[in-house]
Structure formats: structure tokens, C-alpha cells
Motif scaffolding. Structure first.
Motif, PDB file in Angstrom:
ATOM      1  N   HIS A 147     -10.061   8.021   4.341  1.00 62.87           N
ATOM      2  CA  HIS A 147      -9.949   6.625   4.761  1.00 62.87           C
ATOM      3  C   HIS A 147     -11.202   6.305   5.563  1.00 62.87           C
ATOM      4  O   HIS A 147     -11.531   7.017   6.493  1.00 62.87           O
ATOM      5  CB  HIS A 147      -8.700   6.402   5.612  1.00 62.87           C
ATOM      6  CG  HIS A 147      -8.383   4.946   5.829  1.00 62.87           C
ATOM      7  ND1 HIS A 147      -7.450   4.271   5.084  1.00 62.87           N
ATOM      8  CD2 HIS A 147      -8.911   4.053   6.685  1.00 62.87           C
ATOM      9  CE1 HIS A 147      -7.406   3.009   5.482  1.00 62.87           C
ATOM     10  NE2 HIS A 147      -8.281   2.850   6.459  1.00 62.87           N
ATOM     11  N   ALA A 174     -15.713   5.013  -0.636  1.00 60.83           N
ATOM     12  CA  ALA A 174     -14.500   4.222  -0.452  1.00 60.83           C
ATOM     13  C   ALA A 174     -14.446   3.030  -1.407  1.00 60.83           C
ATOM     14  O   ALA A 174     -13.397   2.744  -2.006  1.00 60.83           O
ATOM     15  CB  ALA A 174     -14.406   3.752   0.994  1.00 60.83           C
ATOM     16  N   ALA A 218     -11.616   2.546  -4.067  1.00 64.16           N
ATOM     17  CA  ALA A 218     -10.650   1.480  -3.817  1.00 64.16           C
ATOM     18  C   ALA A 218     -10.778   0.323  -4.803  1.00 64.16           C
ATOM     19  O   ALA A 218      -9.778  -0.266  -5.202  1.00 64.16           O
ATOM     20  CB  ALA A 218     -10.805   0.960  -2.382  1.00 64.16           C
ATOM     21  N   HIS A 219     -12.009  -0.003  -5.186  1.00 62.12           N
ATOM     22  CA  HIS A 219     -12.192  -1.181  -6.034  1.00 62.12           C
ATOM     23  C   HIS A 219     -12.365  -0.844  -7.511  1.00 62.12           C
ATOM     24  O   HIS A 219     -12.049  -1.640  -8.379  1.00 62.12           O
ATOM     25  CB  HIS A 219     -13.388  -2.005  -5.554  1.00 62.12           C
ATOM     26  CG  HIS A 219     -13.149  -2.700  -4.263  1.00 62.12           C
ATOM     27  ND1 HIS A 219     -12.016  -3.435  -4.006  1.00 62.12           N
ATOM     28  CD2 HIS A 219     -13.891  -2.771  -3.125  1.00 62.12           C
ATOM     29  CE1 HIS A 219     -12.061  -3.929  -2.772  1.00 62.12           C
ATOM     30  NE2 HIS A 219     -13.190  -3.526  -2.215  1.00 62.12           N
ATOM     31  N   VAL A 270      -6.898   6.907  -5.167  1.00 66.05           N
ATOM     32  CA  VAL A 270      -6.596   6.057  -6.307  1.00 66.05           C
ATOM     33  C   VAL A 270      -5.123   6.250  -6.639  1.00 66.05           C
ATOM     34  O   VAL A 270      -4.699   7.363  -6.961  1.00 66.05           O
ATOM     35  CB  VAL A 270      -7.491   6.409  -7.508  1.00 66.05           C
ATOM     36  CG1 VAL A 270      -7.134   5.524  -8.690  1.00 66.05           C
ATOM     37  CG2 VAL A 270      -8.953   6.233  -7.131  1.00 66.05           C
ATOM     38  N   ASP A 316       0.811  -1.220   0.000  1.00 64.87           N
ATOM     39  CA  ASP A 316       0.000   0.000   0.000  1.00 64.87           C
ATOM     40  C   ASP A 316       0.843   1.268   0.000  1.00 64.87           C
ATOM     41  O   ASP A 316       0.510   2.241  -0.656  1.00 64.87           O
ATOM     42  CB  ASP A 316      -0.942  -0.004   1.211  1.00 64.87           C
ATOM     43  CG  ASP A 316      -1.833  -1.236   1.226  1.00 64.87           C
ATOM     44  OD1 ASP A 316      -1.947  -1.861   0.154  1.00 64.87           O
ATOM     45  OD2 ASP A 316      -2.399  -1.563   2.273  1.00 64.87           O
ATOM     46  N   ASP A 352     -11.491   2.313  -8.879  1.00 65.54           N
ATOM     47  CA  ASP A 352     -10.588   3.388  -9.287  1.00 65.54           C
ATOM     48  C   ASP A 352     -11.300   4.655  -9.752  1.00 65.54           C
ATOM     49  O   ASP A 352     -10.803   5.347 -10.654  1.00 65.54           O
ATOM     50  CB  ASP A 352      -9.633   2.905 -10.392  1.00 65.54           C
ATOM     51  CG  ASP A 352      -8.634   1.899  -9.845  1.00 65.54           C
ATOM     52  OD1 ASP A 352      -8.544   1.791  -8.609  1.00 65.54           O
ATOM     53  OD2 ASP A 352      -7.966   1.227 -10.648  1.00 65.54           O
ATOM     54  N   LEU A 396     -11.062   1.134   4.079  1.00 66.85           N
ATOM     55  CA  LEU A 396     -10.608   1.369   2.708  1.00 66.85           C
ATOM     56  C   LEU A 396     -10.127   2.812   2.561  1.00 66.85           C
ATOM     57  O   LEU A 396     -10.681   3.736   3.141  1.00 66.85           O
ATOM     58  CB  LEU A 396     -11.761   1.140   1.733  1.00 66.85           C
ATOM     59  CG  LEU A 396     -12.329  -0.287   1.696  1.00 66.85           C
ATOM     60  CD1 LEU A 396     -13.634  -0.315   0.921  1.00 66.85           C
ATOM     61  CD2 LEU A 396     -11.315  -1.242   1.072  1.00 66.85           C
ATOM     62  N   ALA A 397      -9.080   2.969   1.759  1.00 69.92           N
ATOM     63  CA  ALA A 397      -8.561   4.306   1.498  1.00 69.92           C
ATOM     64  C   ALA A 397      -9.289   4.904   0.299  1.00 69.92           C
ATOM     65  O   ALA A 397      -9.629   4.205  -0.650  1.00 69.92           O
ATOM     66  CB  ALA A 397      -7.065   4.243   1.224  1.00 69.92           C
ATOM     67  N   ASN A 417     -12.433  -4.779   3.482  1.00 71.49           N
ATOM     68  CA  ASN A 417     -11.163  -4.817   4.214  1.00 71.49           C
ATOM     69  C   ASN A 417     -11.371  -4.754   5.721  1.00 71.49           C
ATOM     70  O   ASN A 417     -10.624  -4.097   6.442  1.00 71.49           O
ATOM     71  CB  ASN A 417     -10.229  -3.690   3.750  1.00 71.49           C
ATOM     72  CG  ASN A 417      -8.788  -3.932   4.193  1.00 71.49           C
ATOM     73  OD1 ASN A 417      -8.429  -5.071   4.504  1.00 71.49           O
ATOM     74  ND2 ASN A 417      -8.001  -2.881   4.258  1.00 71.49           N
TER      75      ASN A 417
END
Lengths: 446, 310, 383
Positions: free
Chosen positions: C262, C97, C101-102, C169, A162, C104, C165-166, C160
Motif C-alpha cells: 500500500h 501502485a 491499481a489502475h 489486484v 474495497d 491491473d 493506492l493498494a 487517491n
């Protein structure tokens, strides 16, 4: 000097003379004091004396869990950090600057706490314990540019995937990622029982990211080593009030090995209810990487049975205190000051402060003045330092790789506390993948 | 499989009895006063902390359990300690009612939520002041398990669980007797049903309410004490989850109904233990899923009798 | 009076017509307060630091407050207490998120739109089931839905787990209006965009509660049976208002995700967050439109900041809330007019202070005698 078959990378200073010790730890007052060998010190440190260093004290912030169930770990980290700070200040501070440490409850607001620390003008921050909180903080740390050395926060992929070094300047972690301890548990189980004796295994792990991660890594490790089959995997809630269902499941499956990464109140609950329901008659061995984190909450009845616990990168009696005076001094100091046995999380706090302080002093010696944040961050990469736990290196990926300890959970009447016996020490390269290599891929290649 | 089913069911019953003991205080207070006491979990936690101190003193007076007889003596002492701990909650509950809750009966109900939330926060620090920040283990679970119970019937099951179930049953029986048969209990029920009428026939509602709140606090504390002498530790945030689970139990059972709370607690206990056994992934959601299912099918809960203890 | 002038006389008082509201008016005092409020909001990034407050924290407070404004539509008008509004706040935050995160998605406004859609759909779904319930059953059903969603996210690898999740991207902040910004620029643009949208949403909420629909909600709150009798489709209206109230939470959660970058389950989805949102509305003054916003700022600030000043940091918050319960009986904004009026009366007639002292004295005497009675009850029981 170790009782196990695995030698640590550095075996300390049991038989070395003063000059070697000084050279070994970098020669400065606080580096020696933090390594636990203050009595070795004799020379004044000229380079530091002449340096252009501000008079005011260093303002540092530590956030950790101070209340509730996770305080079992968090308060140890607090004690560790405070002990390191005390030793630094008793020995004249970092290049003459004393450290003032503010300790704050981490809660669910680690990111917000870090921002407040920065607003308050902290020179450096330490913590947090929670891996999720740590993950949330890393980008903010790099945006703010005030160095944070995490005490724990051991989520596996954080610094590998990360936030690789090219994106990360100011965020560091004193603990190794959690692959180390879960794999050490698998290796330990094989060492104790033998490959042929392990056909089945089960897991009871706390139902949150850390527990899921540990279970995955342990499973990969033990299956690769023994071909054993998983017969049960339960995930009680973090801070659970009942584990009887999981214990009954283990009782009915009778696995050879039970793996549990439960810690704090969950660990004591599992041991209590496990003993109550006769679980330890139904398994050959229980391995738990962080059971000893609850050392101060365990009672004599709980440590009974075939239980082996990890103790991350620090077990206070390894190398044994009879022969390794820094460890003996530290143990005595902690018992006197806090009436508690130090656990691995004590070292999390102690080591985080030590990593930063020794690097800061090194920087002052090199630069002849107090370093900027970016200079200090650069110096921290690859920085080596001593603690009573041995020698640590802050690797290129911003985390310390250290030895992993595992031993048999036992009771000491002398100390009236739980101890580990027959401790085995695993070198980092035995139980952690090389930098940049994803853990599961690496295990697959064993 | 059959053996396992039996043990899982026993575990569920045990957990259900614990839930009932925690929720009984909440249901008493809610049933009579109509107050949703968000500080209930903290009263529970206070009981858990107090029993830690009381037990530490009390068990010093008796021999540690070696044989069945000394184990039974030990058990009696520990249960007495739990009662003493709960008794400490009586004045605490009375004080809260008289000083904080009474002035706002006439106000909109939502202010009771804000008030009891404020009390929740204050209680956390009271316990932090009294017992520090680290979890505490009364250390009595192993000793209680020395009491011979199921071994006599030829199988092994933690004796503490058996004792807790018996105590839970006793609590239920006493409460039913109290509200059905005793004079004070009937006065309380009359007041719950019609405050004005009760006042008219000479009942002091003030005193009744204080007593009810004190009773609710007593049973919250007793629940906490019973948990704390078991395998669990007492820690600062321990009140949060039981508070929510108590809500679940009393709503599933039907508000203000003791029998409902009892059946609801056992149902939630047993179904959630079965669920964890068969589908471990649902652990965190299980009690709430049970509540959703019951409320969506039976909107008033199992024994809905709003505003009336029975 | 000219049609263009915003001033007009009504019931012997000069009032200000507010544009875009179909004839809604404010008194002069209210207008002044509103203008000051708007000015403060726009100046906040620069003013906060001067008075030693954290702008980021105030921003988060406004966001939670916005969720409370949504919740207050139910609380104030239909008189329903929701213990589950974190579901929509967290739902919005997680929509942001997950997309970032998934999938983009890197445009902030697109993410915010998704947050509003997802959170609102979630509210519509849950609202469908709970609209027929009242009182504590309603409260506990919303809580149960909230808890199940929390449990699902907390234990799911897709989200997660609790690590969260952040919202970045490739390690970068999202773009806003298609542009990449510096860290400070990003925060400022996000803040001002939010403030503008927030003011619009407040205006819409104000119009809504004064519309026939809003009156119908009031009728439902007072007496469902009567409302049904006069032809109001009660369940449908509650469902709609539930969905709208969820929309406000979803918007706030979406911005929260963009601000914090986040998203974790505990600060966004936990049922106690639902409770906090409810308490914000109550302590800020649930009988007012902007009270919940003030409540949000105050509670978030206290929850995050007291630990830096006190070792025992829960109790000070509790004491402040107690003070509000007892000394501001309608919440902060609800009690403000009474307090201001009282102060101005005392300014003109200092003699009233003597009466105040008498009142305080007699109330202390009363509580002492109450305490004595309590002790007597404890010792002698109820007779």
C-alpha cells in the motif's frame, strides 16, 4: 426525549427498570458498566464464572494521534479507550481478565505499528484515526488474523467496495463511514434555513482525502435537496497556517450555506480568521460535521454566529444528562479524570473497546472458554451493544451504523466550554445508504 | 473583483511579512556561519509555545479589550510578551552554538545537517515535556483585532494582520540598521566576509558566532511568537513547514541577503495567495513552484550575495 | 601466484581480488566482513526474530538504505547534497501502485521493472534542470521538485489523495516469477530476489566509482572549473550520475511498494523523507560504499521502533545521532576502522586508557570554560 424532530433508533433507559436494563445490555457486569449503568448490577454471572478462561491479562494495543495537530482528535480517542478499559477492569475484567492497554503514536506508520503489536503478542488492537492508514492496514489485519477495531478511519468506500465482508474477517470499524456526517450537514442546513432559502453554497474543506470526500458527498446531498448552486470550493492544506484567501473568496461570494469539514487546528483557524474578516456576516449558516471535535480548543468568541456543528455518533448531552444518568456519569468522569469535555472522538475510542470487550464476554458465555480470533470475529458481526451514546450494532459489513448528531454551536458559562444546543439526532437510515449501495448513487435517488 | 484583489494582495503581504520574520533568523545564521540550521523550525515552535505561557500571565495584568484605548494597551502588552518569549531564545541559541555547533565548524558541512536534525528531534521532546501534546491557542487574536486600524480608513481588515505587517517592517528596518550602521553589525559582516582577517584585527570569532546564532534563534522565536498570538495555534509539528518555507524564501531572495529574504518573502506570500485564489488546486505546491520558476530563471536568487549579509 | 587464486600481494599486503570487478580488491579483513555481511543478509529472515528484531522493518531499512546508496553517489563524489531523493523512491513506489491499481498489472517483477523505469526517467528529467547548480541551490532545487511532486500526488484523485493506492489486484498479493505465493512465501521470495539484485547493484556501484567515470565525478566534486578545464563534460556527467542515483532510489521504492502493498504519499514522497535518506547516508558513513545501507537500517529502525519503548521517543533518536556526530566523526562505517584499531591498541597497551581519561578530563574543562565565556558574552555583549 430528544429535542429534535428525529428520534434515535434506541432511546436509552431513562425510564426502564433494572431487569429490563440488564436484559437490554446483555446482563453481564462489564456490558452494564460500559453502558454506564453499573449501579443496576446485582446478580453474579455464573456462565462466566465457570468458563475456562486463562488467568493472564488481555494485552491490547491502541494507536492514535498523540502529538501535534491531529492530537485534538487522537487524544480524545485515547481518553475514550482508557475510560472503557478502566471501567472494564474496575468491574472484574472481561470474563475475569483485566485489559492492559498499550497506547502508541500512530504517525504515518499505522501498518508498521499494527505489525509490531502482533509481534508483541497483542490479543486485540484498536485504532487508527487516519483513514488512509486504516485502508493500508485492512489487508494486513486479515493476513495476520488479530482483530482490529478501528476507532475512526472513516474512508467511505473501505467496507463497501474495497474490502467487502467476503474478503474481510478481522477488521472492524466502530464509526460509521463519513457519508453520514456530510449528509447530516446537508439535511441540517435544509431543516434550519428551509429549502427555498438555499440558493448558493460554498465549501472550505481540508485538502486531503477526507476533505475531498466530505465535500463531494455534501455537494451531492444539498444539490439533490435544494438545487442550490456551488459558488466556491476551497481546500486549504491540512494543518494550514492561513485560510484568509478562502475566507475572502467566501466573503465576496456571500453563499447562503458554508460547509466545512475542517477539524482540529484547521477548525479553530477557520473560525478565528472567519470572525476576524467578518465572514459570518456574509453567510446565512455554516455547517461543519466535525467542528465540535475541537470543543476543548474553542473560546467564547469563536462559537458566535450562525454555526451548526455535527458530533458524529455521540454528543455528551444527548440524551440530556438531566435525564440520562449514564451520560451524566460519563461526562463527570471525563471532566474529573482529564479536565476535558468528551467529543465524538472520545466515543470512537470508548466504543471500539466496548464493541470488542462485550463481544468477547458474550463469546466466553457461549463457548465456555476464551474464544479464538476467528470465533470472536464471527461473533462481532451483528453484535449489538450499549454505550452512553446509545445502542450500536456492528453491521454485516463490519462497521457500526449509529445516530448522527447536529446542533447549534454555543457557549456554556457554567462549563466554561463550547456546547451544542437544540441538538437534532438523525437515525442512520436517514443519512447513510443501505449496506452495499454506493453513496452517491443512493443520494441521486432521494 | 477589484475589492477582492486588494484583500487578497493584503493577505499575501501579511503572509509574506510573517514568512520574513520566520526566515530572517535562518538567513542571518546561514549568511554568517554558513550553517543550514534544520532545527530552525523548532526554535520557531519554541517561541510559539513560550509566548503562550508568557501571554497567559501578561494579559492577566491588564483589562480585556473593550474600547480602543484598552485594546491598544492590550496590543502593547501582547507584543511585549512576544519580545519576552523571543528573548528566552537568546540563551538557548547561544547554548546550542557553544556546545554543539562550535566543535564541528571544521568538519564536512554535511555533519551540520545531521547535527541540527538531531537537535530538531530533541527539541520536539523538550516541547512535548514542557507544554504537552495538544495544540495551544494563546487566545489573543480577537483582542488584537479590537485595535482600531483599517476601520479608521473606512474598511474592515483584521487589525492583527496590520499589526503583524508593521512589526515585520520594523524587524526588517532594525536588521538593516544593525548590519549597516551599528558597530557590532559591521563586525559580524566583516567576520562573515573574511574570518581570518577579522581574527587578525582582534575580533573574537567565537563570540561573534555565538552572538549571531543567538540572534538567529531570537528572530526564529519572535516569528513563532508573532504567529502564535495570531489566529494559529502552537503545536508540536508546527516547525516543519515553516522550516521548508524559510529555505524557499532565503533561496528565492538570494542567500545571506536580508533584502533578498525580505523581497523573497513578500513575493512568495503574495504570489501564493493570488495562486490559491485563482487556482485553488495549487495551494500545496504554490511556494515551491514560485521558487522553481525564480531559480530556473535567476540561478543565484534575486539578490545573490553568497556569504555576506547586506 | 596462480592466476586462479583470488589472493595477490599488493603494496606488501595480501589482498583479495573480487570476481567481476575488473581487478578491484579487498583486504583480508574487508573480505571477511563482506562475507559475514552477505551471510547475515541471507540469514536475516530467520536470524532477526531470534535476536528480537523485526525482519520486515530491517527489510524496509535496507530499502531506504539502498536509496541512500544511490544518493551517496552524488554526495560522496560530486559533492552535491540532494534534498529531493524521495521523489525517486516515491516515484518508483507509485509506479508500482498505479500499474497495479489502475491497470491491473499483477506480476511483481514487471511492476518492479516499471518502478525502475519511471523513477529513472523522473531522475533524468529533474537532473536535466539541476545539473548546472551547486551547493545549497542544488539542494533546494531538488527539494522544490520533490515538494511539487508530493503536492501533486497528495491532491490528486488519480493517486487517491493521501489515502494512497493498494498494490493488490483483486485483493491478492502480486505474483512473483509468474507464481502466486502464500503470504510468507511471497515475503521470502521478494526478500531474496531483492537481496540478490541489491548485491549486484552494490557491486556495480563499486565498479562505477572506481571507473574513469567515477574518477571524473570526484574531480567535479573537488573543483568544477578545473574539471571543465581538463575536458570533463561537467553538466552531462552530473546529469548521468544524478540519473543513476535516482535509479537506485526507484528500485528501492518499487520493492518498498511490493513489500508494504500500500503506497501513501507521506512515507514515500514527503520532503522530510528526502532528508531522512540524506541523513542515512551521512550517519552510516558517506565516505564508504555500504555505510548508507547501514545508516538506512539504523534510522528506519529507530524511527519506527522507539515509540514502543519511550514516551519521549524523538529525543532518544536525536541523542543517538548526536553521539554518532561526535564520537564517530566519519559516520558508522567510516569510523569503524579507527574504532577497531583503537580498541586493539588498548587491548595490547592498557596504559592508553589513562591517556583517554586525561583527554576526556581536559575536554570537559575546555567546554566548561567555553560555557563561561558564553555566559560572559550574553551578559556583557561583544566588545
Amino acid at each position: 426525549m430528544t429535542t429534535g424532530s428525529h428520534e434515535p433508533r434506541d432511546d436509552g433507559a431513562a425510564g426502564i427498570d433494572r431487569r429490563d436494563a440488564l436484559k437490554l445490555v446483555g446482563g453481564s457486569a462489564i456490558a452494564v458498566a460500559l453502558a454506564g449503568c453499573a449501579e443496576l448490577l446485582e446478580d453474579e454471572d455464573d456462565a462466566i464464572e465457570d468458563a475456562d478462561v486463562p488467568d493472564e491479562p488481555i494485552e491490547a494495543g491502541l494507536q492514535t494521534f498523540l502529538e501535534g495537530a491531529p492530537a485534538v482528535l487522537g487524544v480524545q480517542a485515547e481518553m475514550g479507550a482508557e475510560t472503557a478499559v478502566r471501567r472494564i477492569n474496575d468491574n472484574g475484567g472481561v470474563a475475569g481478565r483485566e485489559i492492559e492497554l498499550d497506547v502508541i503514536e500512530e504517525g504515518e506508520e499505522a501498518l508498521e505499528n499494527y505489525q509490531q503489536f502482533v509481534d508483541d503478542g497483542k490479543d486485540v488492537t484498536f485504532g487508527p484515526i487516519s483513514s488512509g492508514n486504516h485502508e493500508a492496514m485492512v489487508p494486513e489485519i486479515n493476513a495476520q488474523g488479530v482483530i482490529n477495531v478501528a476507532t475512526d478511519g472513516t474512508v467511505t468506500t473501505l467496507y463497501e467496495e474495497d474490502h467487502p465482508p467476503e474478503d474481510n474477517t478481522y477488521s472492524f470499524r466502530f464509526q460509521n463511514h463519513d457519508v453520514m456526517e456530510a449528509l447530516a450537514a446537508a439535511v441540517e442546513a435544509v431543516e434550519v434555513l428551509g429549502v427555498d432559502e438555499i440558493d448558493t453554497y460554498a465549501g472550505i474543506n481540508p485538502g486531503y482525502a477526507f476533505g475531498f470526500d466530505e465535500h463531494e458527498v455534501f455537494s451531492a446531498g444539498i444539490e439533490q435537496l435544494t438545487g442550490a448552486e456551488e459558488v466556491y470550493d476551497g481546500f486549504p492544506d491540512l494543518g494550514a497556517d492561513d485560510m484568509s484567501t478562502h475566507i475572502e473568496a467566501v466573503n465576496s461570494e456571500e453563499p447562503d450555506v458554508l460547509f466545512s469539514s475542517c477539524w482540529g487546528g484547521d477548525a479553530t483557524l477557520l473560525l478565528e480568521q472567519g470572525h476576524g474578516a467578518g465572514m459570518f456576516d456574509n453567510i446565512e449558516l455554516m455547517v461543519g460535521p466535525v467542528l465540535y471535535g475541537s470543543a476543548n480548543d474553542l473560546s467564547e468568541g469563536l462559537v458566535d454566529g450562525p454555526i451548526r456543528s455535527g458530533s458524529r455518533n455521540f454528543y455528551w448531552d444527548e440524551p440530556t444528562t438531566d435525564r440520562w444518568s449514564p451520560a451524566a456519569d460519563l461526562f463527570e468522569e471525563v471532566v474529573d479524570e482529564y479536565d476535558a469535555v468528551p467529543t465524538a472522538h472520545f466515543m470512537s475510542g470508548y466504543g471500539a473497546v466496548t464493541a470488542w470487550a462485550t463481544a468477547a464476554e458474550k463469546a466466553v458465555r457461549l463457548l465456555g472458554r476464551w474464544p479464538e480470533q476467528d470465533e470472536l470475529a464471527e461473533l462481532l458481526v451483528g453484535h449489538g451493544f450499549h454505550t452512553p451514546a446509545g445502542y450500536h450494532t456492528m453491521a454485516d459489513d463490519h462497521q457500526c451504523y449509529s445516530n448522527a448528531h447536529f446542533g447549534e454551536l454555543a457557549w456554556s458559562d457554567d462549563l466554561d466550554a463550547a456546547v451544542l444546543e437544540n441538538v437534532t439526532v438523525y437515525a442512520p437510515e436517514e443519512v447513510s445508504p443501505p449496506q452495499g449501495k454506493p453513496s452517491l448513487e443512493w443520494i441521486g435517488g432521494w | 473583483m477589484i475589492d477582492s484583489f486588494f484583500v487578497h494582495t493584503l493577505n499575501g503581504l501579511w503572509y509574506g511579512f510573517i514568512l520574513f520574520m520566520i526566515a530572517s533568523g535562518l538567513t542571518i545564521i546561514f549568511g554568517v556561519l554558513g550553517i543550514l540550521n534544520l532545527a530552525h523550525g523548532e526554535l520557531y515552535a519554541l517561541g510559539a509555545f513560550v509566548v503562550f505561557s508568557v501571554v497567559g500571565y501578561a494579559t492577566g495584568l491588564v483589562a480585556s479589550p473593550e474600547d480602543p484605548v484598552s485594546a491598544v494597551v492590550f496590543g502593547v502588552v501582547v507584543l511585549a510578551a512576544a519580545l519576552v518569549a523571543a528573548a528566552v531564545l537568546l540563551p538557548v541559541g547561544a547554548f546550542i552554538e557553544a556546545v554543539f555547533v562550535r566543535p564541528i565548524y571544521e568538519r564536512e558541512e554535511v555533519y551540520q545537517l545531521l547535527l541540527t536534525y538531531a537537535l530538531l528531534l530533541i527539541f520536539v521532546d523538550v516541547m512535548k515535556f514542557g507544554w504537552g501534546t495538544s495544540p495551544l491557542d494563546a487566545g489573543t487574536y480577537g483582542g488584537l483585532n479590537q485595535i482600531p486600524t483599517t476601520e479608521l480608513a473606512g474598511f474592515g481588515y483584521p487589525s492583527y494582520n496590520i499589526v503583524a505587517m508593521l512589526v515585520g517592517l520594523a524587524v526588517f528596518a532594525w536588521l538593516v540598521w544593525f548590519f549597516d550602521r551599528s558597530k557590532t553589525g559591521r563586525i559580524i559582516r566583516a567576520t562573515a566576509i573574511n574570518r581570518d582577517m577579522a581574527t587578525a584585527i582582534g575580533v573574537s570569532t567565537d563570540r561573534t558566532f555565538t552572538l549571531v546564532f543567538a540572534m538567529g534563534a531570537f528572530f526564529a522565536g519572535f516569528g513563532g511568537a508573532m504567529v502564535s498570538i495570531g489566529p494559529q495555534t502552537a503545536f508540536l509539528e508546527m516547525g516543519l513547514d515553516p522550516l521548508i518555507l524559510s529555505f524557499v524564501v532565503i533561496v528565492v531572495g538570494g542567500l545571506g541577503s536580508l533584502k533578498g529574504a525580505f523581497v523573497g518573502a513578500l513575493l512568495v506570500g503574495v504570489i501564493s495567495r493570488w495562486a490559491i485564489w485563482l487556482y485553488p488546486a495549487v495551494e500545496l505546491a504554490a511556494p515551491f513552484a514560485v521558487m522553481l520558476a525564480i531559480l530556473l530563471v535567476k540561478p543565484e536568487g534575486l539578490f545573490g550575495t553568497w556569504g555576506e549579509i547586506e | 601466484m596462480s592466476r586462479l587464486s583470488p589472493l595477490e600481494e599488493r603494496d606488501g599486503e595480501t589482498v583479495v581480488r573480487v570476481p567481476l570487478t575488473n581487478g578491484l580488491t579487498l583486504t583480508k579483513g574487508q573480505t571477511a566482513l563482506t562475507l559475514v555481511g552477505i551471510l547475515v543478509l541471507f540469514g536475516l529472515p530467520f536470524l532477526a526474530g531470534i535476536v528480537g528484531l523485526s525482519w520486515g522493518r530491517l527489510f524496509r531499512g535496507l530499502l531506504f538504505g539502498m536509496a541512500a546508496v544511490g544518493l551517496n553517489l552524488l554526495l560522496r563524489h560530486t559533492e552535491l547534497v540532494s534534498f529531493g531523493h524521495a521523489a525517486f523512491f516515491g516515484g518508483g513506489a507509485y509506479a508500482v501502485a498505479v500499474l497495479a491499481a489502475h491497470l491491473d498489472v499483477s506480476e511483481g517483477l514487471l511492476l518492479l521493472l516499471a518502478a525502475v523505469i519511471v523513477g529513472t526517467l523522473l531522475a533524468a528529467f529533474i537532473g536535466y534542470f539541476v545539473a548546472g547548480y551547486v551547493d545549497i541551490y542544488f539542494a533546494l532545487l531538488t527539494l522544490a521538485f520533490n515538494a511539487v511532486i508530493f503536492a501533486t500526488v497528495f491532491r490528486s484523485g488519480f493517486f487517491n489523495y493521501n489515502d494512497g493506492l493498494a498494490v493488490r489486484v483483486g485483493g491478492d498479493n502480486p505474483t512473483l516469477f509468474g507464481l502466486g505465493w502464500t503470504d510468507l512465501g511471497y515475503d521470502l521470495v521478494l526478500y531474496y530476489t531483492t537481496i540478490v539484485l541489491m548485491l549486484v547493484m552494490l557491486l556495480l556501484m563499486w565498479r562505477l566509482v572506481h571507473s574513469p567515470f567515477g574518477r571524473a565525478l570526484d574531480a567535479i566534486g573537488q573543483d568544477r572549473t578545473r574539471a571543465r578545464f581538463i575536458g570533463i563534460p561537467v553538466e552531462r556527467y552530473v546529469w548521468i550520475s544524478f540519473t543513476i542515483s535516482g535509479l537506485y532510489g526507484a528500485f528501492a521504492g518499487g520493492v518498498y511498494a511490493l513489500q508494504r502493498l500500500h503506497v501513501q504519499p507521506e512515507p514515500t514522497l514527503y520532503v522530510f523523507v528526502s532528508g531522512e535518506i540524506l541523513f542515512m547516508a551521512i550517519l552510516g558513513g558517506f565516505t564508504t560504499l555500504v555505510g548508507p545501507l547501514i545508516g538506512g537500517v539504523l534510522l528506519v529502525y529507530l524511527l519506527e521502533a522507539t515509540r514502543f519503548s519511550f514516551y519521549y521517543y524523538h529525543a532518544p533518536i536525536g541523542i543517538i545521532l548526536l553521539a554518532i556526530v561526535f564520537f564517530m566523526p566519519k559516520g558508522i562505517m567510516g569510523s569503524l576502522p579507527d574504532i577497531l584499531a583503537g580498541l586493539s591498541r588498548r587491548a595490547s597497551d592498557p596504559g592508553l586508557l589513562g591517556d583517554d581519561l586525561q583527554t576526556i578530563g581536559s575536554s570537559i574543562r575546555r567546554s566548561l570554560s567555553r560555557a563561561t565565556t558564553t555566559v560572559r558574552i550574553l551578559v556583557f555583549g561583544v566588545r
